[in-house]
Design a protein around this motif. Structure first.
Motif, PDB file in Angstrom:
ATOM      1  N   UNK A  22     -42.679  32.631  -8.858  1.00  0.00           N
ATOM      2  CA  UNK A  22     -41.588  33.440  -9.415  1.00  0.00           C
ATOM      3  C   UNK A  22     -41.461  34.779  -8.701  1.00  0.00           C
ATOM      4  N   UNK A  23     -42.599  35.410  -8.439  1.00  0.00           N
ATOM      5  CA  UNK A  23     -42.566  36.719  -7.771  1.00  0.00           C
ATOM      6  C   UNK A  23     -41.959  36.596  -6.374  1.00  0.00           C
ATOM      7  N   UNK A  24     -42.331  35.531  -5.662  1.00  0.00           N
ATOM      8  CA  UNK A  24     -41.797  35.306  -4.314  1.00  0.00           C
ATOM      9  C   UNK A  24     -40.288  35.030  -4.386  1.00  0.00           C
ATOM     10  N   UNK A  25     -39.894  34.139  -5.313  1.00  0.00           N
ATOM     11  CA  UNK A  25     -38.481  33.772  -5.449  1.00  0.00           C
ATOM     12  C   UNK A  25     -37.629  34.989  -5.805  1.00  0.00           C
ATOM     13  N   UNK A  26     -38.183  35.843  -6.651  1.00  0.00           N
ATOM     14  CA  UNK A  26     -37.462  37.060  -7.054  1.00  0.00           C
ATOM     15  C   UNK A  26     -37.260  37.985  -5.858  1.00  0.00           C
ATOM     16  N   UNK A  27     -38.327  38.189  -5.099  1.00  0.00           N
ATOM     17  CA  UNK A  27     -38.246  39.076  -3.926  1.00  0.00           C
ATOM     18  C   UNK A  27     -37.300  38.501  -2.861  1.00  0.00           C
ATOM     19  N   UNK A  28     -37.245  37.192  -2.768  1.00  0.00           N
ATOM     20  CA  UNK A  28     -36.420  36.530  -1.741  1.00  0.00           C
ATOM     21  C   UNK A  28     -34.967  36.346  -2.164  1.00  0.00           C
ATOM     22  N   UNK A  29     -34.607  36.861  -3.346  1.00  0.00           N
ATOM     23  CA  UNK A  29     -33.216  36.791  -3.778  1.00  0.00           C
ATOM     24  C   UNK A  29     -32.774  35.434  -4.286  1.00  0.00           C
ATOM     25  N   UNK A  30     -33.737  34.578  -4.655  1.00  0.00           N
ATOM     26  CA  UNK A  30     -33.394  33.260  -5.215  1.00  0.00           C
ATOM     27  C   UNK A  30     -32.780  33.433  -6.603  1.00  0.00           C
ATOM     28  N   UNK A  48     -38.811  32.796 -16.619  1.00  0.00           N
ATOM     29  CA  UNK A  48     -38.350  31.841 -15.609  1.00  0.00           C
ATOM     30  C   UNK A  48     -37.492  32.582 -14.595  1.00  0.00           C
ATOM     31  N   UNK A  49     -37.413  32.022 -13.389  1.00  0.00           N
ATOM     32  CA  UNK A  49     -36.454  32.551 -12.419  1.00  0.00           C
ATOM     33  C   UNK A  49     -35.091  31.983 -12.785  1.00  0.00           C
ATOM     34  N   UNK A  50     -34.112  32.867 -12.931  1.00  0.00           N
ATOM     35  CA  UNK A  50     -32.758  32.432 -13.278  1.00  0.00           C
ATOM     36  C   UNK A  50     -31.862  32.641 -12.065  1.00  0.00           C
ATOM     37  N   UNK A  51     -31.285  31.559 -11.578  1.00  0.00           N
ATOM     38  CA  UNK A  51     -30.376  31.646 -10.428  1.00  0.00           C
ATOM     39  C   UNK A  51     -28.932  31.683 -10.940  1.00  0.00           C
ATOM     40  N   UNK A  54     -27.661  27.783 -10.644  1.00  0.00           N
ATOM     41  CA  UNK A  54     -28.288  26.657 -11.355  1.00  0.00           C
ATOM     42  C   UNK A  54     -29.009  27.064 -12.636  1.00  0.00           C
ATOM     43  N   UNK A  55     -28.844  28.310 -13.034  1.00  0.00           N
ATOM     44  CA  UNK A  55     -29.594  28.778 -14.186  1.00  0.00           C
ATOM     45  C   UNK A  55     -31.080  28.766 -13.870  1.00  0.00           C
ATOM     46  N   UNK A  56     -31.890  28.467 -14.880  1.00  0.00           N
ATOM     47  CA  UNK A  56     -33.352  28.435 -14.644  1.00  0.00           C
ATOM     48  C   UNK A  56     -33.861  27.015 -14.416  1.00  0.00           C
ATOM     49  N   UNK A  57     -32.931  26.059 -14.323  1.00  0.00           N
ATOM     50  CA  UNK A  57     -33.352  24.672 -14.090  1.00  0.00           C
ATOM     51  C   UNK A  57     -33.611  24.435 -12.599  1.00  0.00           C
ATOM     52  N   UNK A  58     -34.609  25.138 -12.068  1.00  0.00           N
ATOM     53  CA  UNK A  58     -34.962  24.984 -10.653  1.00  0.00           C
ATOM     54  C   UNK A  58     -36.479  24.909 -10.484  1.00  0.00           C
ATOM     55  N   UNK A  67     -31.796  27.767 -24.888  1.00  0.00           N
ATOM     56  CA  UNK A  67     -31.120  28.829 -25.654  1.00  0.00           C
ATOM     57  C   UNK A  67     -30.452  29.850 -24.729  1.00  0.00           C
ATOM     58  N   UNK A  68     -30.831  29.860 -23.460  1.00  0.00           N
ATOM     59  CA  UNK A  68     -30.372  30.876 -22.508  1.00  0.00           C
ATOM     60  C   UNK A  68     -28.889  30.702 -22.162  1.00  0.00           C
ATOM     61  N   UNK A  69     -28.064  31.734 -22.376  1.00  0.00           N
ATOM     62  CA  UNK A  69     -26.630  31.634 -22.043  1.00  0.00           C
ATOM     63  C   UNK A  69     -26.376  31.323 -20.570  1.00  0.00           C
ATOM     64  N   UNK A  70     -27.306  31.734 -19.694  1.00  0.00           N
ATOM     65  CA  UNK A  70     -27.143  31.476 -18.262  1.00  0.00           C
ATOM     66  C   UNK A  70     -27.275  29.985 -17.931  1.00  0.00           C
ATOM     67  N   UNK A  71     -27.845  29.215 -18.860  1.00  0.00           N
ATOM     68  CA  UNK A  71     -28.023  27.775 -18.631  1.00  0.00           C
ATOM     69  C   UNK A  71     -26.913  26.924 -19.240  1.00  0.00           C
ATOM     70  N   UNK A  72     -25.994  27.575 -19.924  1.00  0.00           N
ATOM     71  CA  UNK A  72     -24.927  26.837 -20.598  1.00  0.00           C
ATOM     72  C   UNK A  72     -24.098  26.046 -19.582  1.00  0.00           C
ATOM     73  N   UNK A  73     -23.990  24.739 -19.822  1.00  0.00           N
ATOM     74  CA  UNK A  73     -23.186  23.877 -18.951  1.00  0.00           C
ATOM     75  C   UNK A  73     -23.828  23.568 -17.611  1.00  0.00           C
TER      76      UNK A  73
END
Length: 380
Positions: A141-149, A157-160, A163-167, A246-252
Motif C-alpha cells: 500500500x505504501x509503495x502504491x500510494x507513493x507511485x500514484x496508483x 485499502x488503496x483506492x484507485x 477501480x475503487x479499492x478492488x485491486x 460500504x465505500x462510495x468510491x466502490x459504487x458500481x
C-alpha cells in the motif's frame, strides 16, 4: 539509456500483458510508514502475518543494494458474482471475500511481474530487480500510494479513481532510475462510512486498523474464536468485505478483465454442511487454487460451524452432533458444542450432557457448558 523512452515503453507493454495500472516511485525510506508501524507494534495492533523487521519494511535499499526506483502495479478484480447460487433454509452457504475469488492472486501478479522483469532486463541487461506480492517485506500500500496508483483510504485499502479499492497490488524494486510519479490526493474527505460500518470496531479511526479485531484476520486464525466475534462473523468463511462494499468510491465498480480472476460460484459461495466433513484431498482439489485456502481447512470448517449457528440451521443439527462426537480436533468439537447451544433444542441439551461426561479437553468442556447454558436459557 533514455529513461523517459524506456519508461513509456514499459507503460505500454504493461497494458499488453494485463496490468491495469502502473506507477513509479523513489526508493527513499518510508519514514512516515516507519513511525506508523512502530506505533502499531506498541499498541499491539499487528496481526503477526506481516514482516516483523520494520527496517526491511520501510527501507527498499536494504532489500536491493543500489536500488533507484520501485515500479508499482495494480490489477482490478471482480466485485460481483455472476450466477451466484442461492442460500436456502435447507442449504445454507458461506462466502469467501472478493480478494479470494478466482486463482490465487499471488500467482497472477507474480506472472505479470516476471514478464515485466524480462522486458526490462532485455533492454537493460545490467539492471537488478526484485519483485514481491503481499508476502514481501515492503508495504504494497505504501509503495502504491507513493507511485500514484491510488490514495490510502480510511478502510486501510488503496483506492484507485478507476477501480475503487478492488485491486491487487505488487511491486518491483530496481536499480534503474525511473522518473517518479506524483501521489494522488486523498479523496476520503469527511466520509467515515467504513469506520462506522466495521462489524468489530477494528478500524480504530480512518487509516488505523487493529488487526486482531479485524474479521478478515479472525477468519484465518486456527484456535477458538472469542465469543464476542462469533456473533459478528455471519456466514463469512474467509475474509471480510464490509469496509469495501460500504465505500462510495466502490459504487458500481465491477471489473472482469482477467480470466484467472473469474470465481467459481460453488467454490466462493459453498454449501456449509459438506464443509464439516471434507477430506484434506477434497479440500485441496476444490479450494487449493484460491488464496483463501492458504491456512488449510480447519479455520474454514470452524467458520462453517459458526455460520450454521448464525443461520440457526436446524437441518444441520445432526451433522454438528457428529462433529462433536467424532472430530479429533478440540477446536471443532468445542465450536460444534457452542453451535448446538445456539440452534439446538431439548434433545441437543441431552446430547451435550452426554458429551460432557466423555470429553477430556478443558477448553471443549467450557464450550459444552456454554452450549448447555444457552439451551437452558431458551427453556426458561
Amino acid at each position: 539509456m533514455n529513461i523517459q523512452k524506456l519508461q513509456q515503453e514499459i507503460i505500454e507493454y504493461s497494458k499488453q500483458i494485463g496490468i491495469d495500472k502502473i506507477g513509479f516511485a523513489s526508493t527513499s525510506p518510508f519514514d512516515e510508514l516507519k513511525e506508523r508501524l512502530i506505533r502499531q507494534q506498541k499498541l499491539g495492533y499487528q496481526s503477526g502475518f506481516e514482516e516483523s523487521d520494520i527496517e526491511k519494511r520501510t527501507n527498499p535499499e536494504l532489500l536491493l543494494p543500489k536500488a533507484k526506483s520501485i515500479i508499482a502495479i495494480a490489477l482490478a478484480y471482480p466485485s460481483k458474482l455472476k450466477n451466484a447460487p442461492r442460500s436456502t433454509k435447507t442449504e445454507r452457504r458461506g462466502i469467501f471475500c472478493r480478494a479470494s475469488w478466482g486463482q490465487d492472486y499471488h500467482y497472477v501478479l507474480r506472472d505479470r511481474l516476471k514478464k515485466l522483469e524480462a522486458f526490462i532486463l532485455e533492454r537493460v541487461p545490467e539492471a537488478k530487480v526484485k519483485s514481491m506480492v503481499d508476502t514481501g517485506e515492503l508495504s504494497d500500500r505504501a509503495v502504491a500510494e507513493r507511485a500514484g496508483i491510488g490514495w490510502s483510504g480510511k478502510n486501510c485499502s488503496i483506492i484507485t479513481p478507476e477501480y475503487g479499492s478492488y485491486v491487487y497490488l505488487g511491486e518491483m524494486i530496481t536499480t534503474v532510475p525511473f522518473i517518479p510519479d506524483t501521489p494522488l490526493e486523498d479523496r476520503c474527505g469527511t466520509c467515515n462510512k467504513c469506520v462506522d460500518a466495521c462489524p468489530t470496531g477494528a478500524l480504530i479511526q480512518g487509516g488505523q486498523l487493529d488487526s486482531n479485531k479485524c474479521i478478515a484476520f479472525l477468519t484465518q486464525t486456527k484456535g477458538f474464536l472469542a465469543d464476542e466475534y462469533r456473533e459478528k462473523l455471519g456466514n463469512r468463511l474467509y475474509g471480510c468485505d464490509t469496509c469495501q462494499t460500504i465505500c462510495p468510491e466502490n459504487k458500481g465498480k465491477d471489473f472482469h478483465f482477467h480470466e484467472e480472476m473469474e470465481p467459481d460460484p460453488e467454490v466462493v459461495k459453498p454449501l456449509l454442511r459438506p464443509l464439516l466433513f471434507i477430506s484434506n484431498r477434497e479440500f485441496k482439489e476444490k479450494f487449493g487454487p484460491i488464496s483463501g485456502s492458504w491456512r488449510g481447512k480447519k479455520p474454514i470448517q470452524r467458520n462453517a460451524l459458526i455460520a450454521l449457528a448464525h443461520y440457526k440451521d436446524r437441518t444441520a443439527i445432526e451433522d454438528i452432533k457428529q462433529v462433536l462426537k467424532e472430530d479429533p480436533r478440540p477446536v471443532m468439537r468445542g465450536t460444534a458444542a457452542w453451535a448446538l447451544g445456539k440452534i439446538g433444542d431439548t434433545e441437543s441439551r441431552e446430547f451435550l450432557l452426554l458429551a460432557r461426561e466423555k470429553e477430556k479437553d478443558e477448553e471443549v468442556l467450557m464450550e459444552i457448558d456454554k452450549g448447555i447454558q444457552m439451551l437452558e436459557g431458551k427453556k426458561s
